[in-house]
Design a protein around this motif. Structure first.
Motif, PDB file in Angstrom:
ATOM      1  N   LEU A 145     -17.488  27.747 -10.201  1.00  0.00           N
ATOM      2  CA  LEU A 145     -18.155  26.452 -10.064  1.00  0.00           C
ATOM      3  C   LEU A 145     -17.301  25.510  -9.222  1.00  0.00           C
ATOM      4  O   LEU A 145     -17.816  24.796  -8.352  1.00  0.00           O
ATOM      5  CB  LEU A 145     -18.438  25.849 -11.441  1.00  0.00           C
ATOM      6  N   ALA A 146     -15.997  25.493  -9.464  1.00  0.00           N
ATOM      7  CA  ALA A 146     -15.120  24.666  -8.634  1.00  0.00           C
ATOM      8  C   ALA A 146     -15.172  25.121  -7.182  1.00  0.00           C
ATOM      9  O   ALA A 146     -15.218  24.292  -6.257  1.00  0.00           O
ATOM     10  CB  ALA A 146     -13.688  24.732  -9.166  1.00  0.00           C
ATOM     11  N   THR A 147     -15.185  26.436  -6.968  1.00  0.00           N
ATOM     12  CA  THR A 147     -15.296  26.961  -5.606  1.00  0.00           C
ATOM     13  C   THR A 147     -16.566  26.456  -4.936  1.00  0.00           C
ATOM     14  O   THR A 147     -16.550  26.045  -3.767  1.00  0.00           O
ATOM     15  CB  THR A 147     -15.290  28.493  -5.627  1.00  0.00           C
ATOM     16  N   ALA A 148     -17.670  26.466  -5.667  1.00  0.00           N
ATOM     17  CA  ALA A 148     -18.946  26.011  -5.103  1.00  0.00           C
ATOM     18  C   ALA A 148     -18.919  24.521  -4.791  1.00  0.00           C
ATOM     19  O   ALA A 148     -19.316  24.089  -3.701  1.00  0.00           O
ATOM     20  CB  ALA A 148     -20.083  26.337  -6.071  1.00  0.00           C
ATOM     21  N   LEU A 149     -18.468  23.707  -5.729  1.00  0.00           N
ATOM     22  CA  LEU A 149     -18.471  22.258  -5.544  1.00  0.00           C
ATOM     23  C   LEU A 149     -17.593  21.828  -4.368  1.00  0.00           C
ATOM     24  O   LEU A 149     -17.889  20.831  -3.697  1.00  0.00           O
ATOM     25  CB  LEU A 149     -17.995  21.560  -6.819  1.00  0.00           C
ATOM     26  N   PHE A 150     -16.527  22.584  -4.127  1.00  0.00           N
ATOM     27  CA  PHE A 150     -15.575  22.218  -3.073  1.00  0.00           C
ATOM     28  C   PHE A 150     -15.722  23.098  -1.830  1.00  0.00           C
ATOM     29  O   PHE A 150     -14.888  23.014  -0.922  1.00  0.00           O
ATOM     30  CB  PHE A 150     -14.145  22.301  -3.617  1.00  0.00           C
ATOM     31  N   ALA A 151     -16.772  23.919  -1.771  1.00  0.00           N
ATOM     32  CA  ALA A 151     -16.957  24.832  -0.635  1.00  0.00           C
ATOM     33  C   ALA A 151     -16.952  24.062   0.677  1.00  0.00           C
ATOM     34  O   ALA A 151     -17.776  23.177   0.891  1.00  0.00           O
ATOM     35  CB  ALA A 151     -18.267  25.606  -0.805  1.00  0.00           C
ATOM     36  N   ASN A 152     -16.028  24.439   1.585  1.00  0.00           N
ATOM     37  CA  ASN A 152     -15.797  23.602   2.761  1.00  0.00           C
ATOM     38  C   ASN A 152     -15.202  24.416   3.908  1.00  0.00           C
ATOM     39  O   ASN A 152     -14.348  23.934   4.633  1.00  0.00           O
ATOM     40  CB  ASN A 152     -14.848  22.454   2.365  1.00  0.00           C
ATOM     41  N   SER A 153     -15.663  25.663   4.038  1.00  0.00           N
ATOM     42  CA  SER A 153     -15.123  26.520   5.112  1.00  0.00           C
ATOM     43  C   SER A 153     -16.216  27.411   5.697  1.00  0.00           C
ATOM     44  O   SER A 153     -16.176  28.631   5.577  1.00  0.00           O
ATOM     45  CB  SER A 153     -13.958  27.357   4.585  1.00  0.00           C
ATOM     46  N   PRO A 154     -17.209  26.792   6.372  1.00  0.00           N
ATOM     47  CA  PRO A 154     -18.351  27.564   6.871  1.00  0.00           C
ATOM     48  C   PRO A 154     -18.206  28.064   8.301  1.00  0.00           C
ATOM     49  O   PRO A 154     -19.144  28.678   8.816  1.00  0.00           O
ATOM     50  CB  PRO A 154     -19.491  26.553   6.779  1.00  0.00           C
ATOM     51  N   PHE A 155     -17.061  27.812   8.951  1.00  0.00           N
ATOM     52  CA  PHE A 155     -16.911  28.175  10.358  1.00  0.00           C
ATOM     53  C   PHE A 155     -15.721  29.108  10.559  1.00  0.00           C
ATOM     54  O   PHE A 155     -14.679  28.952   9.916  1.00  0.00           O
ATOM     55  CB  PHE A 155     -16.700  26.933  11.228  1.00  0.00           C
ATOM     56  N   THR A 156     -15.883  30.064  11.455  1.00  0.00           N
ATOM     57  CA  THR A 156     -14.783  30.917  11.903  1.00  0.00           C
ATOM     58  C   THR A 156     -14.839  31.007  13.420  1.00  0.00           C
ATOM     59  O   THR A 156     -15.889  31.349  13.991  1.00  0.00           O
ATOM     60  CB  THR A 156     -14.882  32.336  11.310  1.00  0.00           C
ATOM     61  N   GLU A 157     -13.760  30.641  14.062  1.00  0.00           N
ATOM     62  CA  GLU A 157     -13.636  30.727  15.521  1.00  0.00           C
ATOM     63  C   GLU A 157     -14.797  30.038  16.240  1.00  0.00           C
ATOM     64  O   GLU A 157     -15.357  30.535  17.209  1.00  0.00           O
ATOM     65  CB  GLU A 157     -13.458  32.177  15.955  1.00  0.00           C
ATOM     66  N   GLY A 158     -15.164  28.866  15.688  1.00  0.00           N
ATOM     67  CA  GLY A 158     -16.119  28.003  16.356  1.00  0.00           C
ATOM     68  C   GLY A 158     -17.573  28.207  16.016  1.00  0.00           C
ATOM     69  O   GLY A 158     -18.432  27.470  16.511  1.00  0.00           O
ATOM     70  N   LYS A 159     -17.886  29.185  15.158  1.00  0.00           N
ATOM     71  CA  LYS A 159     -19.274  29.495  14.827  1.00  0.00           C
ATOM     72  C   LYS A 159     -19.454  29.595  13.310  1.00  0.00           C
ATOM     73  O   LYS A 159     -18.513  29.918  12.590  1.00  0.00           O
ATOM     74  CB  LYS A 159     -19.691  30.830  15.460  1.00  0.00           C
ATOM     75  N   PRO A 160     -20.679  29.347  12.829  1.00  0.00           N
ATOM     76  CA  PRO A 160     -20.941  29.586  11.411  1.00  0.00           C
ATOM     77  C   PRO A 160     -20.622  31.035  11.049  1.00  0.00           C
ATOM     78  O   PRO A 160     -20.938  31.954  11.805  1.00  0.00           O
ATOM     79  CB  PRO A 160     -22.436  29.283  11.272  1.00  0.00           C
ATOM     80  N   ASN A 161     -19.991  31.222   9.907  1.00  0.00           N
ATOM     81  CA  ASN A 161     -19.548  32.561   9.509  1.00  0.00           C
ATOM     82  C   ASN A 161     -20.428  33.194   8.434  1.00  0.00           C
ATOM     83  O   ASN A 161     -20.138  34.298   7.961  1.00  0.00           O
ATOM     84  CB  ASN A 161     -18.088  32.528   9.042  1.00  0.00           C
ATOM     85  N   GLY A 162     -21.496  32.520   8.038  1.00  0.00           N
ATOM     86  CA  GLY A 162     -22.389  33.067   7.027  1.00  0.00           C
ATOM     87  C   GLY A 162     -21.970  32.771   5.604  1.00  0.00           C
ATOM     88  O   GLY A 162     -22.654  33.167   4.653  1.00  0.00           O
ATOM     89  N   PHE A 163     -20.859  32.058   5.444  1.00  0.00           N
ATOM     90  CA  PHE A 163     -20.359  31.691   4.125  1.00  0.00           C
ATOM     91  C   PHE A 163     -20.292  30.178   4.025  1.00  0.00           C
ATOM     92  O   PHE A 163     -20.237  29.472   5.028  1.00  0.00           O
ATOM     93  CB  PHE A 163     -18.959  32.269   3.893  1.00  0.00           C
ATOM     94  N   LEU A 164     -20.255  29.688   2.792  1.00  0.00           N
ATOM     95  CA  LEU A 164     -19.992  28.276   2.551  1.00  0.00           C
ATOM     96  C   LEU A 164     -18.523  28.063   2.184  1.00  0.00           C
ATOM     97  O   LEU A 164     -17.939  27.047   2.530  1.00  0.00           O
ATOM     98  CB  LEU A 164     -20.922  27.744   1.468  1.00  0.00           C
TER      99      LEU A 164
END
Length: 456
Positions: free
Chosen positions: A206-225
């Motif tokens: 739940l903490a991971t979800a609330l603070f999810a803040n890494s959706p980009f890799t090498e300038g593009k969306p990476n498919g993750f939150l």
């Protein structure tokens, strides 16, 4: 990650199992002595071209550390190079690619914690203005490849960088490209530790979800939150994960010692230098059979070092570390300790939080942990519904727990105000990463460089 200093103090050889259990036992404190220790990392970049500064370049990482001395910080050196600072607000240290970390002092309440955070950010921003440097509050570099990132001059990192590719595909990403917020909390007894460990481990997704803040890799969306969270799934299976044994009957200090003895070593610190012991056994070390130090047995400091080299979702040393959150800006740095303090430092809240998750099976816990990096609050939870539904219940509990603490500032406000940023996330159902993706796909028009003017 902690910074080791050479010391002249007595450092006894470990001769008995009692000495292995002692650090955890020594962590027991009466409730009146419970403290809050907050750690937060930030990405450092040069404002002119957004590159990650090296250690030695003008106004690079070394100069940032040296300039912080004007605020009373004292340098810590390794092999003649400043690699950390220590002061009244804890310690400033370097992660492997120059991510700057504040490991805050143990404080009584969240008002002090957020004031400490504010002081630190004001200090680094002042230095940043002088040096043309900015800071990003994210869970991962949004645009940098591994090869574009510098390596800091710390001996333990050299060892880990060599070892990581042997045990997982993403360990180098963990070291070089990620940032986190953590909070360290106390316990009263072995039973109290066990209940807090189980509750926080079950709710770490739940903490991971609330603070999810890494959706980009090498300038593009990476498919993750939270790609940072996903990275831990393929870093090193020997020292990461959800730790099923924590939920077993009878879990306590002894079982934690057994786990840590099964975690392979990274290094031994001798005479100011790190000796590569990656993959070797601490059990062999206890018998004097460590190949890189034949005939020598470990000291208490060696054991303490080893306790810092496991990276599960929650970690036990002489306190409990909550390790599930992505890095973020000031408001979310204050919110993470608020979230966990409200749940774990009030007995009624702790009991209520445990009641929500105590009947989950280990398989269900693992499934939730696996789903959250992609789905965040939309992840399905045991018994039906989404994590967002659970978040609403948990936020009520943690708010009640903070209110019950009745820790007031000079204006008479209690600690519940530090939950506001999380309340907004739960009310909207959108985690920080989803807001970043909206901007990327909207007003930023796919230009990831716009993020440098947005975060922090």
């Amino acid at each position: 990650m902690s910074t080791r200093e050479a010391s002249d103090r007595e450092d006894p050889i470990i001769e008995s199992r009692d000495q292995l259990v002692a650090p955890m036992q020594a962590g027991e404190k009466p409730k009146s002595a419970w403290r809050i220790g907050t750690e937060h990392e930030k990405l450092v970049y040069k404002r002119d071209d957004f590159h990650a500064p090296s250690y030695e370049e003008p106004c690079g990482i070394r100069d940032i550390l040296l300039n912080l001395r004007r605020f009373g910080w004292e340098p810590v050196e390794e092999n003649g190079k400043v690699i950390a600072l220590k002061g009244d607000d804890g310690a400033v240290s370097l992660e492997p690619a120059g991510q700057l970390e504040l490991s805050g002092a143990p404080l009584e309440n969240l008002h002090q914690t957020c004031a400490e955070t504010g002081r630190h950010l004001e200090q680094v921003k002042e230095i940043g203005e002088r040096c043309g440097v900015g800071f990003l509050g994210l869970g991962m570099w949004p645009d940098k490849t591994r090869e574009e990132l510098p390596i800091m001059p710390k001996g333990r990192y050299d060892i880990m960088l060599r070892h990581m590719p042997r045990v997982g595909k993403l360990g180098l990403d963990m070291m070089l490209r990620t940032c986190t917020i953590q909070v360290n909390l106390d316990y009263a007894s072995e039973a109290d530790m066990a209940k807090k460990f189980r509750t926080s481990l079950a709710l770490q997704p739940l903490a991971t979800a609330l603070f999810a803040n890494s959706p980009f890799t090498e300038g593009k969306p990476n498919g993750f939150l939270s790609y940072r969270s996903h990275i831990w799934s393929d870093t090193d299976p020997h020292r990461t994960g959800m730790l099923p044994f924590v939920f077993d009957d009878g879990f306590g200090y002894e079982r934690w010692v057994d786990y840590m003895l099964d975690v392979p070593m990274y290094f031994v610190f001798r005479d100011g230098k790190y000796i590569d012991a990656a993959g070797l056994s601490f059990r062999d070390f206890l018998e004097g059979n460590l190949s890189v130090l034949p005939g020598q047995k470990p000291t208490q400091s060696d054991w303490w070092d080893h306790l810092s080299t496991a990276f599960p979702e929650v970690r036990l040393k002489s306190f409990l570390e909550m390790r599930g959150a992505d890095g973020g800006p000031w408001s979310r740095i204050c919110a993470l300790p608020a979230f966990w303090v409200g749940l774990l430092y009030d007995q009624t809240a702790l009991d209520a939080a445990w009641d929500l998750v105590k009947d989950w099976t280990m398989e269900e816990r693992e499934e939730l942990r696996s789903a959250v990096p992609r789905l965040a609050l939309d992840a399905p939870i045991p018994g039906g519904g989404k994590l967002l539904d659970l978040a609403r219940e948990v936020m009520q509990i943690t708010r009640s727990g903070l209110a019950a603490r009745a820790q007031l500032n000079s204006s008479g406000d209690n600690e519940t105000g530090f939950l506001e940023t999380l309340d907004e996330i739960v009310a909207s159902g959108k985690v920080p990463a989803q807001r970043l993706l909206d901007k990327y796909n909207g007003e930023w028009n796919g230009d990831i460089r716009r993020i440098y003017k947005y975060s922090f």
